[in-house]
Design an enzyme around this catalytic site. Structure first.
Site, PDB file in Angstrom:
ATOM      1  N   ASP A 187      -6.958  38.537  42.584  1.00 26.95           N
ATOM      2  CA  ASP A 187      -6.671  38.187  43.973  1.00 26.95           C
ATOM      3  C   ASP A 187      -7.481  39.014  44.960  1.00 26.95           C
ATOM      4  O   ASP A 187      -7.431  38.777  46.165  1.00 26.95           O
ATOM      5  CB  ASP A 187      -5.169  38.377  44.257  1.00 26.95           C
ATOM      6  CG  ASP A 187      -4.410  37.068  44.196  1.00 26.95           C
ATOM      7  OD1 ASP A 187      -5.054  36.032  43.898  1.00 26.95           O
ATOM      8  OD2 ASP A 187      -3.189  37.065  44.436  1.00 26.95           O
ATOM      9  N   ASP A 234       0.304  43.470  33.086  1.00 27.47           N
ATOM     10  CA  ASP A 234      -0.145  44.132  34.305  1.00 27.47           C
ATOM     11  C   ASP A 234      -1.457  44.837  34.020  1.00 27.47           C
ATOM     12  O   ASP A 234      -1.780  45.169  32.864  1.00 27.47           O
ATOM     13  CB  ASP A 234       0.911  45.119  34.806  1.00 27.47           C
ATOM     14  CG  ASP A 234       2.038  44.409  35.522  1.00 27.47           C
ATOM     15  OD1 ASP A 234       1.874  43.223  35.862  1.00 27.47           O
ATOM     16  OD2 ASP A 234       3.099  45.042  35.734  1.00 27.47           O
ATOM     17  N   ASP A 236      -2.552  47.670  34.055  1.00 28.38           N
ATOM     18  CA  ASP A 236      -2.590  48.969  33.375  1.00 28.38           C
ATOM     19  C   ASP A 236      -1.877  48.932  32.030  1.00 28.38           C
ATOM     20  O   ASP A 236      -1.763  49.964  31.371  1.00 28.38           O
ATOM     21  CB  ASP A 236      -1.951  50.049  34.250  1.00 28.38           C
ATOM     22  CG  ASP A 236      -0.487  49.777  34.535  1.00 28.38           C
ATOM     23  OD1 ASP A 236      -0.143  48.611  34.811  1.00 28.38           O
ATOM     24  OD2 ASP A 236       0.317  50.719  34.484  1.00 28.38           O
ATOM     25  N   ASP A 331       9.658  38.276  38.628  1.00 24.86           N
ATOM     26  CA  ASP A 331       9.879  38.265  37.189  1.00 24.86           C
ATOM     27  C   ASP A 331      11.324  37.960  36.832  1.00 24.86           C
ATOM     28  O   ASP A 331      11.623  37.008  36.112  1.00 24.86           O
ATOM     29  CB  ASP A 331       9.432  39.596  36.582  1.00 24.86           C
ATOM     30  CG  ASP A 331       9.829  40.788  37.448  1.00 24.86           C
ATOM     31  OD1 ASP A 331      10.705  40.633  38.340  1.00 24.86           O
ATOM     32  OD2 ASP A 331       9.268  41.886  37.243  1.00 24.86           O
TER      33      ASP A 331
END
Length: 1596
Positions: A187, A234, A236, A331
């Site tokens: 994004d 995600d 990380d 989520d």
């Protein structure tokens, strides 16, 4: 099993084999167990009994805590809930006192916080009761059956260095290359990410608008990709190679499974681990959720989606319209929506990916604030408790998750509650410190202990408090604002991978807690100072100690949360992970060295060599690592940075992407890389608390102390190094991943999408038309796609060797929405087509049709009064008699009469008997007048019946006066005379303050009234009855002589009972006695009762039931009332007419009467008793004039009332009073400072202001309220202050309005208690424990239950004398005075006739001690024996001492006959004994005995003595002279009934051991049933997918 043992005991073991019975048995056990737990938990017992229960539960916990097994854990959970239930019931029913708005607010706030904590505890036990511990499910052997999986790595503003490892780790996942697509969802539209994607072979997707943050990014990717399953990481979170192999098996086996979540494991320490001194030894904050809560959620099919590390079925997400965008926690909300539609979720408790924790506390707080906002948004916008589709278990799991984030306000309340007492003096828990200890300690102990056992190595005790306290003050505002406005708030990305160049103290993250800590520290000093230097009693000292301890614990928690704000230096770009791996090092010369790693990172490793040889630094080596099981084989070049014998540090030499991929694979790819994530020592609460203390010590450790409001900035880059991130054009772009086989020689396959409105992907061509595009803003209308007629955009240059590019797509206009039918068209390959077919075959659904959902005696004569001359008392003559009485004799029992400026009028009553007339009178006064009074303007005036008597003048030099004598005109006297003293005083000539202390006058209570009287000749007419035998004006004890020619005739006793009880009713509170003789007395009046007595001086015999008044033949002024007839029945009729119809006898001296018809009486309808089935007006009990008074301090107003003593209210709930008070209108009384004091039986109850309601309330009341103009107050009567005879007293204390100097203050004011005020005893039930002789003394109970004594039998010896007959009549007079109803139904039985007709009601024994052996049969259930002139404990009570150990000891002053070794002589004594009836278990026997009738008479007279009644208790009273000794020896029985729930509460409330055992049995039954049901459900959960898989395989 328990139920099998019970059935076997009942010889019904065959039932256990019946399937229906076997299946239902756990539910029956649970129902019984819950009932027993509620019963035991809802009972309030005495503080001492609760202390024993506390010791029992704590001891049991300590005994069981070391035992293993889920059954023991479930039992300890139930035990904890039982103890907590007892605590909360006690708090809600006993400790709430809301006397002021401030106290009410603080008390209710604390109770609400405690209720929240209990709810959270229950939900936690529910969630963690049975972690499922799901294991990976094998995949099909044929890889061609494996599905296509799309892996999404969403990113917005993260550094590329953070994302690279995640993408490389995802690309290395062990999965067929043609069925794995890895996409970067950027994004941020950064060119560097685009280039990296092309280099790594990953897909790259951007969109033209960033609507809905991460959720919008994912929804956009769903529309342009086609994999059957989607895996999200995600940026990380770096996965292991086996991620898909361990997760997709469950997804394939269960076509209804929408989500399989795995833990979020963080390989870097969180702020608590890094900043606290003992943090490294404490489990990370998230471990409890991912190690325990999620596994418990999986058991209930309520696993939450956590945004990453999860596999998701594409059709499930599409079926709900994509990922949720309404909240900032997309989520959890997405999982909720899927579960509402009937999809299943699962959780695999194996960390298959690892990420970075937040580096700084402020970032951690910001992340948790977002989570809290999101969960509260779900609560408000899509509450799981409401709506359809969820099972109750799922609703509870979501409730637990949502309610957790409401902790901020309750946590703050718990921390600050002791400040209410220490600073504000408010007692917000209305209980003694000892009571708080015995109730609160087990609640806290069991909660901590049980949670410690359940959470074990996942969360340590007391650390939840630290985590919550760190966030609480930040979350308070967020909690309130989100609940009020749930749509407010945006998604914020949490920064990861930051560095700190220096240590500092982050004030911005902890300043609220610093302020709170200062306040708590001041409170701690206040508490210690209060204990040491302030004067208080033991209770106040305990309160100070308890609140000081409380504030100390709060301070410890707050200090620990502050210590987290000390940020430690963080300069390492790549966090290290401890790992021991076998590696081989090859140096430049080809020499091999075997070593083991000690820690590894993305930057290098530390290793231990198997040789002591030290390699030179800066040497280039190659590290080899081979893991055949996980398919890892890497060769990574490195440089030696540090070396010493046996140890070296290597730094990776990253030359190309392939080396970087190998490093990631080496560090993160191993399937067991994070298997030690829960390897912490089991929790021990004491050790954990010490760790908290050591962490606080770290707050004060030496080191650099820099206090900053924000993190220190890194050194700025040189100007030449400032390179602004290049961005791609704000248009949609999809870069297809390159298969691993095509990565060599080709960089990527690029698809340029300048617009998406006309592109249609095959997977979305079948999307339901009702679905709204995910990119659509809430509430917006989807826009129809425009015609596809725009020219194609120019193509971007393609690198050589790329795959063919699909046709170009026409651009969309700016802001245009993506319709459900548009998508990117990808090449239709075998894998894609196979995915579509498999999706339809295995799930039965497609994107076009997704899986769908689903409660008379008075005070005795004063002994100090002057004695009466016996000669005068006995003399009967026409001459005059002179009597002198002190004011104290006349009823002034409170001391001298005191007159004040604001209370100038006082007086007393002077009674003249109705048969006498005053011939001479005088009063002799003494006292004192204030020496400050002005003689010419001050005096005390004396009046009698408003007639002037005299004036007492002021002599300032001689304040004392008297004795002063005033003669009184005999004509002033009537029957009841008012002797008044009016004070007029001034101390200055201009103006006076009525409340000035110098305005006073006192009349001594030893002043006297001397009256000379003479008797009046009687007018003997029956209409004058009860005169001359009873004078209502007299307050002295009533003595009515009775003549019974044949006292041994039992038939006369019923008639005498009617006569005596009638006079008792008339005498009321005065003592009444009936000396019986067989001859007419020598003087005075008497009543003659017998058969065929002469009815006139001529000796005429009766012709029927007759009443006649005749002259005493021995005294011409004396009268004999004759009750006679031809037989005993007619004598009884005459007595009954006298008792019930005396007002109809007429002005005749003799009359033959007809019997009266009486209606049957009902229990508790005695006229003396206040009705308990309706509110009772004050006006029904006393005249309205008795509730009025004049002046600013009028005389005390009394409201006497009688109650049956067996009233029982739920847990001693007080009985309400609706009190209406009327005060003067206009500006006369200072209503703000004036008050009304209320007392009950000389015990202070409450004080009420006289301030009227507001003007609006007063005006509105006048329209609808009969009490208009009155002030309403609510009061309550505590049951422990109520007795058989009661008295409410109302004392007005008014203050005049200050009118200024020399303004007259009105003194003729009137105040009153409205007669329409009422008492309400409807919440009382009739239930009592007997024998209890205090009930008999107070209200003749249980005999007075029936007003006419129709259920009472008086048993007397076969031969009785006049003394016994007199005692019988004394007793009947006592009953009449108690019930205000004649004893028309009493039965009299001869002891010799009792065996033929045993009484079924209550029994009253009246006999001398010599006849006691004849009554042994009636006293068989009494613990005493009366033999040989002694009373002693019977031999059958030898084990009574054992019972005594377990009985209720609340009876102050009672002795136990066994322990006291009772063996007392009866000589000279009276005996009052209570026992259970031998004929009925709910009936009583009361025996009244003495060695002589006179002792029995003294015993009856004591029943009307205010000094003696409080000392009559238990089941035995011995009276020796004026000494009364009470005993309680036998167990009690009950009389009356209660609702079953109240009876259980009463029964268990007095039996702590029974309560304890029942509670444990209930907890055991619930635990046993729960274990069986939970085990059955766990097997079903784990076997369900396997059954589906087998069925699917068989169909293929």
């Amino acid at each position: 099993m328990i139920y099998r043992a019970i059935l076997k005991r009942l010889r019904l073991e065959q039932l256990a084999r019946v399937p229906a019975v076997s299946a239902a048995s756990p539910f029956v056990m649970m129902a019984v167990g819950v009932f027993l737990m509620l019963m035991a938990g809802g009972v309030t017992i005495s503080t001492t009994s609760q202390a024993f229960v506390t010791c029992g539960t704590v001891g049991l916990f300590l005994l069981l805590k070391g035992r293993k097994g889920r059954g023991v854990t479930c039992f300890l959970m139930m035990l904890s809930l039982l103890v907590s239930l007892r605590y909360m019931v006690w708090r809600l029913t006993t400790t709430l006192e809301l006397h002021s708005p401030l106290q009410a607010a603080l008390s209710l706030l604390l109770v609400a916080a405690e209720l929240y904590a209990l709810l959270t505890l229950c939900l936690s036990y529910f969630q963690m009761s049975w972690p499922l511990d799901r294991k990976p499910l094998p995949l099909p052997a044929d890889t061609t059956d494996w599905p296509v999986v799309d892996v999404y790595v969403p990113s917005y503003n993260e550094e590329l260095s953070l994302v690279r490892s995640t993408v490389l780790g995802a690309l290395a996942i062990d999965w067929p290359a043609d069925k794995l697509n890895v996409y970067i969802l950027d994004d941020g539209r950064r060119k560097s990410f685009h280039a990296f994607a092309m280099e790594a072979g990953a897909g790259y997707i951007i969109r033209d608008q960033n609507n809905h943050a991460k959720a919008g990014n994912l929804n956009h990717a769903l529309r342009v990709t086609e994999g059957e399953y989607v895996v999200i990481f995600d940026c990380d979170h770096i996965p292991t190679r086996g991620f898909l192999k361990k997760t997709i098996g469950w997804m394939m086996a269960d076509p209804k499974l929408a989500l399989l979540q795995t833990p979020h494991h963080f390989y870097s320490p969180d702020p608590f681990q890094r900043n606290l001194a003992t943090g490294q030894n404490v489990p990370p904050e998230g471990n409890m959720f991912y190690g325990l809560v999620q596994d418990g959620n999986d058991f209930w099919d309520a696993t939450f989606f956590c945004g990453s590390c999860a596999a998701i079925r594409r059709s499930a997400v599409l079926g709900i319209g994509g990922f949720a965008t309404e909240t900032v926690t997309e989520d959890a909300h997405t999982a909720l929506k899927m579960q509402r539609e009937g999809w299943h979720t699962a959780y695999l408790r194996q960390p298959l990916a690892a990420g970075l924790s937040t580096e700084r506390l402020m970032l951690h707080i910001g992340q948790r604030v977002r989570w809290a906002r999101g969960m509260l948004q779900i609560m408000r916008l899509d509450n799981p408790l409401l709506g359809s589709g969820l099972r109750w278990q799922q609703r509870l799991c979501y409730l637990s998750a949502m309610s957790h984030f409401l902790f901020a306000i309750p946590r703050l309340v718990f921390l600050a509650s002791p400040l209410a007492f220490l600073f504000l003096g408010q007692n917000i828990i209305a209980a003694s410190p000892f009571a708080i200890l015995v109730y609160a300690f087990p609640h806290v102990f069991h909660s901590i202990g049980t949670l410690s056992r359940v959470e074990g190595r996942w969360r340590y005790s007391f650390w939840s408090e630290i985590y919550e306290t760190t966030l609480a003050l930040f979350l308070v505002r967020v909690t309130i604002m989100t609940l009020l406005n749930p749509r407010k708030g945006e998604f914020n990305v949490t920064d990861k991978g930051g560095l700190l160049q220096s240590e500092y103290f982050d004030l911005n993250a902890v300043y609220p807690n610093v302020i709170l800590a200062v306040i708590l520290a001041l409170a701690l000093v206040r508490g210690i100072g209060g204990m040491m230097w302030e004067y208080h009693d033991r209770l106040a000292l305990q309160s100070f100690a308890l609140n000081t301890l409380w504030v100390a614990v709060s301070l410890i928690i707050v200090l620990a949360s502050i210590a987290v704000g000390r940020e430690t230096r963080q300069i390492r770009h790549k966090p290290r992970v401890r790992a021991t791996l076998p590696i081989t090092l090859i140096d430049e010369h080809g020499q091999h060295y075997h070593a083991h790693t000690s820690d590894i990172s993305l930057g290098g490793i530390a290793a231990r060599l198997s040789t002591e040889h030290a390699l030179p630094t800066q040497t280039r080596v190659t590290m080899l690592y081979h893991n055949e099981k996980d398919g890892i084989d890497v060769r990574i070049p490195a440089v030696i940075l540090f070396s010493k014998p046996g140890q070296l540090h290597l730094q990776w030499s990253v030359d190309d992407l392939d080396v970087e991929r190998q490093i990631v694979e080496f560090m993160f790819g191993r399937n067991d890389a994070w298997s030690n994530w829960g390897d912490f020592q089991p929790d021990r609460p004491v050790r954990s608390f010490l760790m908290v203390l050591r962490s606080i010590g770290g707050l004060f450790r030496r080191g650099q102390r820099l206090f900053r409001w924000q993190a220190p900035q890194e050194a700025p880059l040189a100007e030449s190094e400032h390179v602004e991130e290049e961005k791609l054009e704000k248009k949609s772009l999809v870069l297809k991943p390159v298969r691993r086989s095509a990565r060599h020689g080709a960089t990527a396959s690029l698809i340029v999408l300048l617009g998406l409105p006309a592109a249609i992907a095959p997977s979305l061509a079948q999307a339901p038309s009702r679905a709204t595009p995910v990119a659509t803003e809430q509430g917006a209308t989807p826009v129809e796609p425009p015609p596809v007629n725009a020219p194609p955009p120019p193509s971007l240059p393609q690198p050589p060797g790329t795959l063919p590019t699909p046709p170009q797509i026409a651009p969309a206009s700016a802001g245009e929405l993506l319709p459900a039918a548009t998508a990117v068209s990808l090449p239709t390959g075998p894998a894609t087509q196979q995915m579509r077919e498999r999706l339809s075959e295995r799930t039965g659904v497609s994107p076009a049709s997704p899986f769908g959902d689903t409660n008379t005696g008075a005070l005795p004569a004063d002994p100090s009064a002057p004695p009466i001359d016996p000669a005068d008392a006995a003399r009967v003559a026409d001459g005059e008699i002179t009597r002198t009485s002190t004011f104290r004799d006349l009823g002034l029992a409170t001391g001298p009469l005191t007159l004040r400026g604001f209370s100038p009028l006082q007086g007393l009553d002077v009674i003249v008997p109705a048969n006498r007339v005053v011939t001479r009178a005088r009063i002799t006064l003494s006292g004192a007048l204030s020496p400050s009074l002005l003689p010419e303007a001050s005096a005390v005036s004396v009046t009698l019946n408003e007639q002037y008597v005299g004036t007492i003048r002021v002599d300032p030099e001689h304040p004392r006066f008297g004795p002063i004598t005033f003669d009184i005109d005999p004509l002033y006297f009537t029957g009841d005379n008012k002797l008044n003293f009016h004070f007029a005083g001034e101390y200055r000539r201009d103006c006076n303050d009525l409340y000035n202390e110098v305005l006073w006058a006192r009349i001594s209570d030893f002043s006297t009234v001397t009256l000379t009287t003479t008797r009046i000749a009687p007018d003997r007419k029956l209409s004058y009855l009860p005169a001359p035998f009873y004078d209502p004006n007299l307050r002295t004890p009533l003595r009515v002589p009775v003549v019974m020619p044949n006292p041994d005739a039992h038939g006369m006793l019923k008639a005498s009972a009617l006569v005596a009880s009638w006079f008792g009713k008339l005498a009321d509170f005065r003592k009444v006695s009936f000396p019986v003789s067989t001859t007419i007395p020598a003087s005075g009046n008497a009543i003659a009762i017998g058969e065929n007595l002469p009815i006139d001086a001529r000796g005429t015999r009766p012709t029927g039931p007759t009443l006649s008044e005749v002259e005493n033949p021995n005294d011409r002024l004396g009268t004999i009332l004759v009750l006679t007839g031809r037989n005993a029945q007619e004598v009884e009729v005459a007595a009954r007419v006298l008792a019930f119809s005396s007002d109809t006898l007429g002005a005749v001296g003799t009359k033959v009467v007809n019997d009266v018809t009486l209606q049957p009486r009902h229990p508790y309808d005695a006229p003396a008793f206040v009705p308990t089935d309706r509110p009772v007006r004050f006006g029904e009990l006393v005249a309205a004039s008795d509730l009025q008074g004049g002046g600013f301090a009028p005389p005390v107003m009394a409201l006497p009332f009688h109650l049956p003593p067996d009233l029982y209210s739920w847990r001693n709930r007080p009985y309400p009073i609706d009190l209406w008070v009327r005060t003067p209108g206009g500006p006369v009384v200072d209503l703000e400072t004036s008050r009304l004091d209320v007392h009950l039986n000389n015990n202070y109850l409450d004080s009420f202001t006289l301030k009227p309601p507001s003007l609006w309330a007063a005006w509105s009341e006048r329209l609808v309220n009969q009490h208009a103009g009155a002030v309403e107050h609510a009061a309550a009567l505590p049951p422990w202050l109520l007795f058989g005879q009661n008295q409410l007293k109302f004392s007005f204390d008014a203050r005049p309005i200050d009118r200024g100097v020399c303004r007259r203050t009105p003194d003729d004011i009137h105040m009153s208690v409205d007669s329409d005020s009422w008492l309400d005893f409807r919440r009382g039930y009739h239930f009592a424990r007997l024998p209890n002789l205090s009930y008999f003394a107070e209200a003749a109970f249980p005999f007075s239950r029936m007003a006419d004594l129709s259920e009472t039998t008086v048993v007397v010896p076969h031969h009785i004398d006049a003394g016994t007959a007199g005692t019988f009549m004394d007793l009947m007079g006592f009953f009449g005075a108690t019930t205000w109803y004649p004893a028309s139904g009493v039965q009299v039985a001869d002891i010799n006739d009792l065996s033929e007709h045993p009484p079924q009601g209550d029994i009253l024994i009246l006999a001398t001690a010599g006849d006691a052996p004849k009554f042994e049969e009636l006293l068989t259930r009494a613990p005493y024996e009366l033999t040989d002139g002694h009373i002693r404990v019977g031999q059958h009570m030898g084990l009574q001492g054992i019972w005594y150990l377990f009985q209720d000891h609340d009876h102050a002053g009672l002795q136990d006959g066994v322990q006291a070794n009772l063996n007392a002589p009866i000589a000279g004594a009276g005996v009052l004994l209570g026992a259970q009836s031998p004929y009925r278990s709910d009936r009583s026997v009361v025996a009244l005995m003495g060695d002589t009738p006179s002792r029995m008479h003294d015993l009856v007279m004591g029943l009307r003595s205010k000094e003696d009644v409080p000392r009559i208790q238990g089941d035995l009273v011995l009276r020796n002279g004026d000494r009364l000794t009470s005993y309680r020896t036998a167990p009690t029985f009950t009389m009356g009934s209660l609702p079953w729930w109240m009876w259980l509460d009463w029964y268990l409330g007095t039996r702590p051991l029974t309560l304890y055992v029942l509670g444990l049995v209930g907890a055991g039954l619930v635990a046993a049933a729960a274990v069986r049901l939970l085990r059955r459900r766990a097997q079903h959960r784990l076997e369900e997918a396997a059954r589906v898989k087998d069925t699917t395989d068989a169909s293929h």
